[in-house]
Design an enzyme around this catalytic site. Sequence first.
Site, PDB file in Angstrom:
ATOM      1  N   GLU A 115      46.952  30.755  10.638  1.00  0.00           N
ATOM      2  CA  GLU A 115      46.140  30.323   9.503  1.00  0.00           C
ATOM      3  C   GLU A 115      46.530  31.187   8.304  1.00  0.00           C
ATOM      4  O   GLU A 115      45.880  32.196   8.026  1.00  0.00           O
ATOM      5  CB  GLU A 115      44.651  30.475   9.831  1.00  0.00           C
ATOM      6  CG  GLU A 115      44.219  29.640  11.019  1.00  0.00           C
ATOM      7  CD  GLU A 115      42.877  30.068  11.597  1.00  0.00           C
ATOM      8  OE1 GLU A 115      42.329  29.302  12.392  1.00  0.00           O
ATOM      9  OE2 GLU A 115      42.390  31.169  11.268  1.00  0.00           O
ATOM     10  N   ASP A 144      38.314  37.270  12.773  1.00  0.00           N
ATOM     11  CA  ASP A 144      38.270  37.699  14.168  1.00  0.00           C
ATOM     12  C   ASP A 144      39.472  38.556  14.535  1.00  0.00           C
ATOM     13  O   ASP A 144      39.414  39.326  15.482  1.00  0.00           O
ATOM     14  CB  ASP A 144      38.213  36.481  15.090  1.00  0.00           C
ATOM     15  CG  ASP A 144      37.804  36.860  16.505  1.00  0.00           C
ATOM     16  OD1 ASP A 144      36.676  37.353  16.676  1.00  0.00           O
ATOM     17  OD2 ASP A 144      38.623  36.696  17.428  1.00  0.00           O
ATOM     18  N   ASP A 324      35.338  25.262   7.664  1.00  0.00           N
ATOM     19  CA  ASP A 324      36.574  25.677   8.309  1.00  0.00           C
ATOM     20  C   ASP A 324      37.444  26.385   7.277  1.00  0.00           C
ATOM     21  O   ASP A 324      37.370  26.090   6.079  1.00  0.00           O
ATOM     22  CB  ASP A 324      37.332  24.471   8.873  1.00  0.00           C
ATOM     23  CG  ASP A 324      36.734  23.975  10.172  1.00  0.00           C
ATOM     24  OD1 ASP A 324      35.881  24.680  10.742  1.00  0.00           O
ATOM     25  OD2 ASP A 324      37.103  22.872  10.611  1.00  0.00           O
ATOM     26  N   ASP A 484      29.698  22.660  18.148  1.00  0.00           N
ATOM     27  CA  ASP A 484      28.933  21.985  17.107  1.00  0.00           C
ATOM     28  C   ASP A 484      28.075  20.876  17.700  1.00  0.00           C
ATOM     29  O   ASP A 484      26.882  20.760  17.393  1.00  0.00           O
ATOM     30  CB  ASP A 484      29.882  21.433  16.044  1.00  0.00           C
ATOM     31  CG  ASP A 484      31.026  20.625  16.642  1.00  0.00           C
ATOM     32  OD1 ASP A 484      31.242  20.679  17.863  1.00  0.00           O
ATOM     33  OD2 ASP A 484      31.726  19.926  15.886  1.00  0.00           O
TER      34      ASP A 484
END
Length: 773
Positions: A115, A144, A324, A484
């Site tokens: 990412e 994280d 996100d 979710d």
Amino acid sequence: MEGSPSLPLHHCHAHKLRGLVNRTYAFLHFIALLAIFYYRGAFFFNKNDPRYYMVSSLPWVIILAAELMLSFMRVLREPIYWFPVTRSVYPERLPKDSDLPGIDLFVCTADPEKEPTFGVMNTVVSAMALDYPAEKLSVYLSDDGGASATLIGMKEAWAFATWWLPFCRRWNVKSICPQAYFEGPDEDSQNMDFIQDRNRIKEKYEAFKQRVQRKWRTELEKDVKRSPQNHAALIQVINANSIEDDVAIINPENVEIPLLVYIAREKRLSHPYHFKAGALNVLVRYKHYSIGYNLSDLIETILHSNVLRVSSTMSNSPYILVLDCDMYCNDSSSARQAMCFYVDPRTPSSLGWVQYPQKFHNISETDIYDSQLTKTWTIYWPGFDGLQGPLISGTNFYIRRKALYGFHIDDGSVPKDIRDCFGPSKEFLKSISQNDKSSVIKSRDLSPMLLEEAHFLASCTYDKGTAWGDKASVGFRYDSVVEDVMTGTYLQHKGWRSAYLNPTRPQFLGTTTTNLDELLVQGTRWNAGLLKIGLSKYCPLIYRPSKMQFPHKLSLSWIALFPIEFLSLLCFAIVPPLCFLYGITLYPKVSDPFFIAFAFVFVSSQLMGIYESFISGGSVRTWLNEQRVWLIKSVTCSMYGTLDCVIDKLGLKETSFIPTNKAGGEEKTRYYQMGKYDFRTSNMFLIPLVSMVSVNLACLFGGVTRVTIAQSWGTSLAQVIFSLYVVLMSFPVIEGMLLRKDDGRVPLSITIMSSVLILVILNAGYFNFLLEI
């Protein structure tokens, strides 16, 4: 609230005509099904020859079971179509800014390599640029991986935001994500002041981009030497005091900037990621699921719970936006739109969250994989909204903090065993009693006491012995890949409802899967997670006690159980073609009145699909793509997801049916943009898919030859149509097997293997043996 408007802040419009059409169709469909089941049942009582009865009953029993299962799933899904609604909001009627509630915005990231930091920072900057009072908005990034590249990127993002936010406000910029704004077409303006200002900000943006990417590469090399699974908690408020000398020069304008906080939770090799008995911790999941599960998906729910706790001691806003890391804000007004529900005194106290659709900026014109999930956002979710509201959909939702704390929706009472539920932090427990009051840090700095408490809340031992992520549903659920859906289902059992808002301009845009391999791996993971809910005590049909209305229970159960529909599809895709080949009649003659019932169900189902595509803004091509992807997913990811779930239920999780993601970048994206399927995926997916297509091709050719010779078209027309339908829907697969020569074709070895396997089965004489007994 003082200054509450006399006019409503939102409006719910019921689509009565669409609902009437759907209910009328459901009634006619039900009548036709009764006729079909009568026809099927009569077969078992009208055969005089016992030997013929025993031989011919097997395919009839299989098809009857498949029809019953599809009908049952249709009953579960039906309430979605009865009361579809759309909502409008009037943010111009909101009270003055000083009376608006605070909002905390959560963004989670896990791996700066998978990412890229610059993309995540664009999401962060777009969030900071929301049209909302800066003192009421707090942005938290939970990292994280505890990567220094991400922390440095946050500082660069804050510095650039001091230029970007005033520019957006001066010129009322709609596209508030800087990357999307500058990569889009230049605005046609004759205002020289605007043009000069835009050029100046673009220079700042390019410098911001180069600095983040340069430092990102440097820090990645350093981070290789450290363990992302073994680091202390780090919490830092990003502001002018935290900016190093080498960070870009900050805008001299005295602009108010939202609170920006970096959070890296503590992780130690000696401690699991969370401590709930019976729940799979992330380390174990990564070991067992490494052949298919996305690590960031598995830990996202835990990151949300950590940032939920930490934010309570810093801003404690009563409402939370979850995004996100690759889903940037595409418009500045989403916060005010969502507050139109929460601020309106007419809104019931049971409203737990406002869900926006997921929309994507990398969708091609043809969207051959239905990556946009058009029906979900335009048909299913408006239908759920007419019941008790849609489920939490992963991202793009504004949720009431109180709902995540497990408060009773009627009186807002705090659990008696509050310390056992929420943990020992005194500051956190104090924040619970002030849940509706923001406590934003005006100085944007943490006192030593609060900093120490925040680190304690982010420690790897805090969850131990608490109800975080467990059956008490404090925070987001830990024990599901689709956390979710699990969290939303449990909250609706408790009586919370939701609203769905789908404005004309997409409020959020992200990236989606653009190749078949990613689509099927992702789908397998989702199917396994959904069915795990469907086969658990939390399945809406059986869970007690529940405050859901019965129609809503049915529809939510369809969401949780729909992966098992693959069983029916496999039966229909295999048994009728084989019976057609060998002359076993499964459907009535054209002259038989019962033929009308079968024809109605088949034709009307396709017409309804086309109708839904049109009202969703699509076309016949959209419907065709949806049908093809549904067929492909059913015999691949639905099947393997179901097997994976069943194996998990049997306690044999060492084996997994989720294959490695072999996603390949620009080359696969190129095929998607061209409207061509890319079959470079796992053999586990290709073998059942190609085998199903091969069976239908062989049986269609052989069956038509047999019927032509025997001149028995009247008795076989239904099976001809059905086999032809499967073949037409499978044309991209046939093209990949037989016509294409490029790298994206079905591998020749898979085509040969499947064809040989099918020929062996067909030549084994099994059906001939049955006919000759």
